[in-house]
Design a protein around this motif. Sequence first.
Motif, PDB file in Angstrom:
ATOM      1  N   GLN A   9     -25.738  -5.933  11.407  1.00  0.00           N
ATOM      2  CA  GLN A   9     -27.195  -6.593  11.586  1.00  0.00           C
ATOM      3  C   GLN A   9     -27.435  -5.751  12.665  1.00  0.00           C
ATOM      4  N   MET A  10     -26.679  -5.426  13.808  1.00  0.00           N
ATOM      5  CA  MET A  10     -27.881  -5.192  14.982  1.00  0.00           C
ATOM      6  C   MET A  10     -28.596  -3.215  14.405  1.00  0.00           C
ATOM      7  N   HIS A  11     -27.582  -2.513  14.748  1.00  0.00           N
ATOM      8  CA  HIS A  11     -28.318  -1.377  14.030  1.00  0.00           C
ATOM      9  C   HIS A  11     -28.867  -1.338  13.347  1.00  0.00           C
ATOM     10  N   GLU A  12     -29.303  -2.459  11.716  1.00  0.00           N
ATOM     11  CA  GLU A  12     -30.142  -2.284  10.920  1.00  0.00           C
ATOM     12  C   GLU A  12     -31.158  -2.942  11.732  1.00  0.00           C
ATOM     13  N   ILE A  13     -31.024  -3.509  13.058  1.00  0.00           N
ATOM     14  CA  ILE A  13     -32.954  -4.375  13.428  1.00  0.00           C
ATOM     15  C   ILE A  13     -33.342  -3.466  15.018  1.00  0.00           C
ATOM     16  N   GLY A  14     -32.214  -2.890  15.074  1.00  0.00           N
ATOM     17  CA  GLY A  14     -31.944  -1.866  16.981  1.00  0.00           C
ATOM     18  C   GLY A  14     -31.591  -3.392  18.027  1.00  0.00           C
ATOM     19  N   ALA A  15     -30.975  -4.206  17.405  1.00  0.00           N
ATOM     20  CA  ALA A  15     -31.128  -5.392  18.213  1.00  0.00           C
ATOM     21  C   ALA A  15     -30.462  -5.281  19.611  1.00  0.00           C
ATOM     22  N   LYS A  16     -30.644  -5.295  20.825  1.00  0.00           N
ATOM     23  CA  LYS A  16     -30.865  -5.516  21.916  1.00  0.00           C
ATOM     24  C   LYS A  16     -29.738  -6.678  22.972  1.00  0.00           C
ATOM     25  N   ARG A  17     -29.942  -7.777  21.800  1.00  0.00           N
ATOM     26  CA  ARG A  17     -29.768  -9.197  22.427  1.00  0.00           C
ATOM     27  C   ARG A  17     -29.101 -10.587  21.820  1.00  0.00           C
ATOM     28  N   LEU A  18     -27.539 -10.584  21.855  1.00  0.00           N
ATOM     29  CA  LEU A  18     -26.736 -11.464  20.947  1.00  0.00           C
ATOM     30  C   LEU A  18     -26.324 -12.426  21.689  1.00  0.00           C
ATOM     31  N   VAL A  19     -26.554 -13.647  20.542  1.00  0.00           N
ATOM     32  CA  VAL A  19     -26.312 -14.602  21.410  1.00  0.00           C
ATOM     33  C   VAL A  19     -24.922 -15.247  19.805  1.00  0.00           C
ATOM     34  N   ILE A  20     -23.705 -15.623  20.396  1.00  0.00           N
ATOM     35  CA  ILE A  20     -22.860 -16.484  20.140  1.00  0.00           C
ATOM     36  C   ILE A  20     -22.922 -17.731  19.948  1.00  0.00           C
ATOM     37  N   ASP A  21     -22.528 -18.791  18.923  1.00  0.00           N
ATOM     38  CA  ASP A  21     -23.414 -20.621  19.660  1.00  0.00           C
ATOM     39  C   ASP A  21     -22.493 -21.110  18.027  1.00  0.00           C
ATOM     40  N   SER A  22     -20.584 -22.139  18.397  1.00  0.00           N
ATOM     41  CA  SER A  22     -20.567 -21.155  19.688  1.00  0.00           C
ATOM     42  C   SER A  22     -18.996 -21.006  20.122  1.00  0.00           C
ATOM     43  N   ILE A  23     -18.760 -20.494  20.809  1.00  0.00           N
ATOM     44  CA  ILE A  23     -17.219 -19.632  20.954  1.00  0.00           C
ATOM     45  C   ILE A  23     -15.608 -21.215  20.740  1.00  0.00           C
ATOM     46  N   THR A  24     -16.490 -22.220  21.399  1.00  0.00           N
ATOM     47  CA  THR A  24     -15.550 -23.136  20.437  1.00  0.00           C
ATOM     48  C   THR A  24     -15.456 -23.936  19.293  1.00  0.00           C
ATOM     49  N   SER A  25     -15.909 -23.047  18.395  1.00  0.00           N
ATOM     50  CA  SER A  25     -15.562 -23.262  16.899  1.00  0.00           C
ATOM     51  C   SER A  25     -14.483 -22.799  16.272  1.00  0.00           C
ATOM     52  N   LEU A  26     -14.043 -21.397  17.805  1.00  0.00           N
ATOM     53  CA  LEU A  26     -13.059 -20.788  17.042  1.00  0.00           C
ATOM     54  C   LEU A  26     -11.190 -21.130  17.626  1.00  0.00           C
TER      55      LEU A  26
ATOM     56  N   LYS B 210     -38.806 -12.601   8.822  1.00  0.00           N
ATOM     57  CA  LYS B 210     -38.864 -11.994   7.682  1.00  0.00           C
ATOM     58  C   LYS B 210     -39.597 -10.731   8.962  1.00  0.00           C
ATOM     59  N   GLU B 211     -40.467 -10.098   9.359  1.00  0.00           N
ATOM     60  CA  GLU B 211     -40.591  -9.807  10.465  1.00  0.00           C
ATOM     61  C   GLU B 211     -39.713  -8.354  10.604  1.00  0.00           C
ATOM     62  N   ASP B 212     -38.027  -9.160  10.799  1.00  0.00           N
ATOM     63  CA  ASP B 212     -37.436  -7.541  11.242  1.00  0.00           C
ATOM     64  C   ASP B 212     -36.796  -7.770  12.332  1.00  0.00           C
ATOM     65  N   LYS B 213     -37.099  -9.410  13.710  1.00  0.00           N
ATOM     66  CA  LYS B 213     -36.757  -9.046  15.004  1.00  0.00           C
ATOM     67  C   LYS B 213     -35.473  -9.642  14.989  1.00  0.00           C
ATOM     68  N   LEU B 214     -35.633 -10.386  14.035  1.00  0.00           N
ATOM     69  CA  LEU B 214     -34.463 -11.432  14.286  1.00  0.00           C
ATOM     70  C   LEU B 214     -33.176 -12.008  13.014  1.00  0.00           C
ATOM     71  N   ARG B 215     -31.863 -11.745  13.107  1.00  0.00           N
ATOM     72  CA  ARG B 215     -31.229 -12.381  12.224  1.00  0.00           C
ATOM     73  C   ARG B 215     -30.514 -13.454  12.438  1.00  0.00           C
ATOM     74  N   ILE B 216     -30.111 -14.504  11.691  1.00  0.00           N
ATOM     75  CA  ILE B 216     -29.331 -15.808  11.740  1.00  0.00           C
ATOM     76  C   ILE B 216     -28.283 -14.829  11.260  1.00  0.00           C
ATOM     77  N   ILE B 217     -26.654 -14.969  11.193  1.00  0.00           N
ATOM     78  CA  ILE B 217     -25.873 -15.139  10.527  1.00  0.00           C
ATOM     79  C   ILE B 217     -24.861 -16.350  10.814  1.00  0.00           C
ATOM     80  N   SER B 218     -24.184 -16.465   9.504  1.00  0.00           N
ATOM     81  CA  SER B 218     -23.557 -17.849   9.785  1.00  0.00           C
ATOM     82  C   SER B 218     -21.936 -17.609   9.509  1.00  0.00           C
ATOM     83  N   ALA B 219     -21.312 -18.086  10.365  1.00  0.00           N
ATOM     84  CA  ALA B 219     -19.738 -17.647  10.140  1.00  0.00           C
ATOM     85  C   ALA B 219     -18.899 -18.417   9.262  1.00  0.00           C
TER      86      ALA B 219
END
Length: 242
Positions: free
Chosen positions: A126-143, A81-90
């Motif tokens: 999404q990174m640009h929109e909230i100014g994200a500096k940290r990114l987590v990909i969970d998990s690459i095994t799904s690819l 809600k505070e635009d500090k975090l975005r959760i993206i589901s692929a």
Amino acid sequence: MRVPTSIPGFDELVEGGFVENDVILVTGGPGAGKTTFGIQYLYEGISRYNEPGIYLTLEESPARTIRNMWRFNWDLERLIKEDKLRIISADRPIYEKHSYQSINSDSNSDERETTIETLIKNIAYQMHEIGAKRLVIDSITSLKISADPVEVRHLILGFITQLEKLDCTTLVTSELPDKSENFSVEEYLVEGVVRLHTFRVGGRKNRAIEILKMRGVKHDEQIHHYSITDNGIIIRKGTASP
Ligand SMILES: Nc1ncnc2c1ncn2[C@@H]1O[C@H](COP(=O)(O)OP(=O)(O)O)[C@@H](O)[C@H]1O
Ligand SMILES: [Mg+2]
């Protein structure tokens, strides 16, 4: 420049934190704490350093992740809600479809490239929109949905190369069978590898963490105990043997 995870006991193992803009892999078996590690890294980044973060889930639904992280008292909904975090589901079926097409000889491999590209573009947006500096990909095994190792290698290589171009310090998780001595393709491609071991001693579950590599860092080379507590992951220095 270092990016502290602020996971108790971890940063001192790697001279203060991840190297800025690196891609780091956290591997371990089911229940090892990979998702917890990733979310803790984002949560601490937001609450201590005011660095917004993106979490890309390729496994659980965002609702499930939010609910699971409540047990550590991490209010992800508020951060969203505070635009500090975005959760993206692929969308996993997209990869399955393209993998299927590319296995067949008449495949259009451009289409698969586009899919990874679309995903990366979405993350970058999404990174640009909230100014994200940290990114987590969970998990690459799904690819890794193809049975062809060459195909898998190509896909993972393409994905990690794209992640490296982003202006973010990225943590990627990957599933590993317990006690596996083999290296997976992604371990060769990334700047750093952290392995979470789980093993049984006298019927009790034990956890141990090890830094397998961290390019350009004089990292710790021992294996240490870690626990998952009501406040998340805590590393206790002192040797442990899996
Ligand atoms: N409050 C808690 N205290 C101790 N262990 C916990 C607590 N909450 C969760 N866990 C442990 O965390 C594990 C789940 O971690 P998770 O990050 O989802 O693992 P992974 O993503 O590697 O599968 C569970 O196996 C559970 O044992
Ligand atoms: Mg997980």
